[in-house]
Scaffold this motif. Sequence first.
Motif, PDB file in Angstrom:
ATOM      1  N   UNK A   1      35.941  67.542  57.203  1.00  0.00           N
ATOM      2  CA  UNK A   1      35.892  68.812  56.481  1.00  0.00           C
ATOM      3  C   UNK A   1      36.320  69.967  57.374  1.00  0.00           C
ATOM      4  N   UNK A   2      35.957  69.904  58.659  1.00  0.00           N
ATOM      5  CA  UNK A   2      36.402  70.951  59.597  1.00  0.00           C
ATOM      6  C   UNK A   2      37.924  70.984  59.651  1.00  0.00           C
ATOM      7  N   UNK A   3      38.557  69.824  59.693  1.00  0.00           N
ATOM      8  CA  UNK A   3      40.026  69.768  59.729  1.00  0.00           C
ATOM      9  C   UNK A   3      40.617  70.318  58.431  1.00  0.00           C
ATOM     10  N   UNK A   4      40.029  69.991  57.292  1.00  0.00           N
ATOM     11  CA  UNK A   4      40.541  70.479  56.009  1.00  0.00           C
ATOM     12  C   UNK A   4      40.388  71.994  55.887  1.00  0.00           C
ATOM     13  N   UNK A   5      39.270  72.529  56.372  1.00  0.00           N
ATOM     14  CA  UNK A   5      39.068  73.983  56.330  1.00  0.00           C
ATOM     15  C   UNK A   5      40.092  74.691  57.219  1.00  0.00           C
ATOM     16  N   UNK A   6      40.300  74.157  58.417  1.00  0.00           N
ATOM     17  CA  UNK A   6      41.302  74.762  59.298  1.00  0.00           C
ATOM     18  C   UNK A   6      42.700  74.653  58.694  1.00  0.00           C
ATOM     19  N   UNK A   7      42.969  73.555  57.985  1.00  0.00           N
ATOM     20  CA  UNK A   7      44.266  73.404  57.324  1.00  0.00           C
ATOM     21  C   UNK A   7      44.439  74.465  56.242  1.00  0.00           C
ATOM     22  N   UNK A   8      43.379  74.722  55.480  1.00  0.00           N
ATOM     23  CA  UNK A   8      43.432  75.783  54.461  1.00  0.00           C
ATOM     24  C   UNK A   8      43.705  77.134  55.115  1.00  0.00           C
ATOM     25  N   UNK A   9      43.001  77.423  56.199  1.00  0.00           N
ATOM     26  CA  UNK A   9      43.167  78.718  56.864  1.00  0.00           C
ATOM     27  C   UNK A   9      44.528  78.838  57.537  1.00  0.00           C
ATOM     28  N   UNK A  10      45.085  77.740  58.002  1.00  0.00           N
ATOM     29  CA  UNK A  10      46.365  77.765  58.710  1.00  0.00           C
ATOM     30  C   UNK A  10      47.541  77.823  57.756  1.00  0.00           C
TER      31      UNK A  10
END
Length: 390
Positions: free
Chosen positions: A146-155
């Motif tokens: 989930x941390x990776x998915x959130x960072x992907x959304x923000x990036x």
Amino acid sequence: MHNSIENAFADLFQWCRRRDFAGYDPFDALNSQVFQSTPFQHSRTARLIWTQLCKRSPLNLRPLALVPPQRNSKGVAIFALAALANYRRLRTVEAETETRELLDDLWQTRIQGYSGAAWGYNFAWQSRNFFAPQGTPMIVPTAFATRALIEAYETFADGSYLQMARSSCDFILSDLKRSNESENEVCFSYSLLDSTQIFNASLLAGETLSSVGVLTGENELCGFAVRAARYVIRRQREDGSWTYGAEPDQQWVDNFHTAYVLLSLSRIVKSCNGAEAALNHALQRGYEFWRERFFLADGWPKYYHDNLYPADAHAAATAIITLLELQELDRGALPLAERIAAWTIRNLRDRRGFFYYQRRRFFTIHTAYMRWTQAWMLYALARLLEEKTL
């Protein structure tokens, strides 16, 4: 120093790519075809002994034991976090393509059949407290995915990644056990099968909820996160440390689990508006203990606060990432992160590009663990390079 970090990152990334990000893990011993062919596979004690023997052996026993190198969903999540940091630094089409491919692979490995997206390990896991068959959904790999998915959304400003991350909150709130709960506190268990009270694991659930809640505007998610944080800070010891968990056999204090606690607690504080002052105070006290007790002046990362050995590459990597994220607490955080990176490159890096597992008092364990060591070191080096370009 910058060039040595960049070279180490490039060599490691290439080494991992050539193996398609698949390899061995410290806890994959129960995947052994040899062990599975014996009656010992049904014994809790035998599973523990076999796992620890393979983990601690200076020689890699896995090829002889017929343990296959595999991808690990948490490892893929951490590789995706490394790729995201690399993309933010380079902003190239190639870096974006590689990052999105890892994120797609991560989503495909989710375990279906639950209230929301969840991830587990590619091996059966026997801990001191419970046994989890292969593919059991667990909070730690779920939180890092989930941390990776959130960072992907923000990036990438791609809403589909946020929708994926939001799905994991349903798993946490509807399926994951709660081993301790009151009006003011909550402790999330490690999995659906146990009732453990492991501080870093419960806080990872809280971090997930708060990181999603601040983006979706769901205050109730932050409410659960603050309750999870409150449970952990109320069990902080007088010297500022946290043990691994609340049970009598979980009373050790180590480097990387402390780093997990600090990082998740920091993210909850930043995400939840009006988080109580007690959280900040506990974060500061915990950081000061960790900063003072786990590192030598030259960057040597101790595994335990009261013992020089082992020096562990996983502890080094998580320390680098945590220091970079908590720089507002300490002006010396970035220089220390650089010293840790330099020490690890000098002492735990193989000339072929990968990093060793541990340096012990009389020998070094050279086994190249893909998730535990390579993914984390790639993530740490990528974040350090990104920080140096800001």
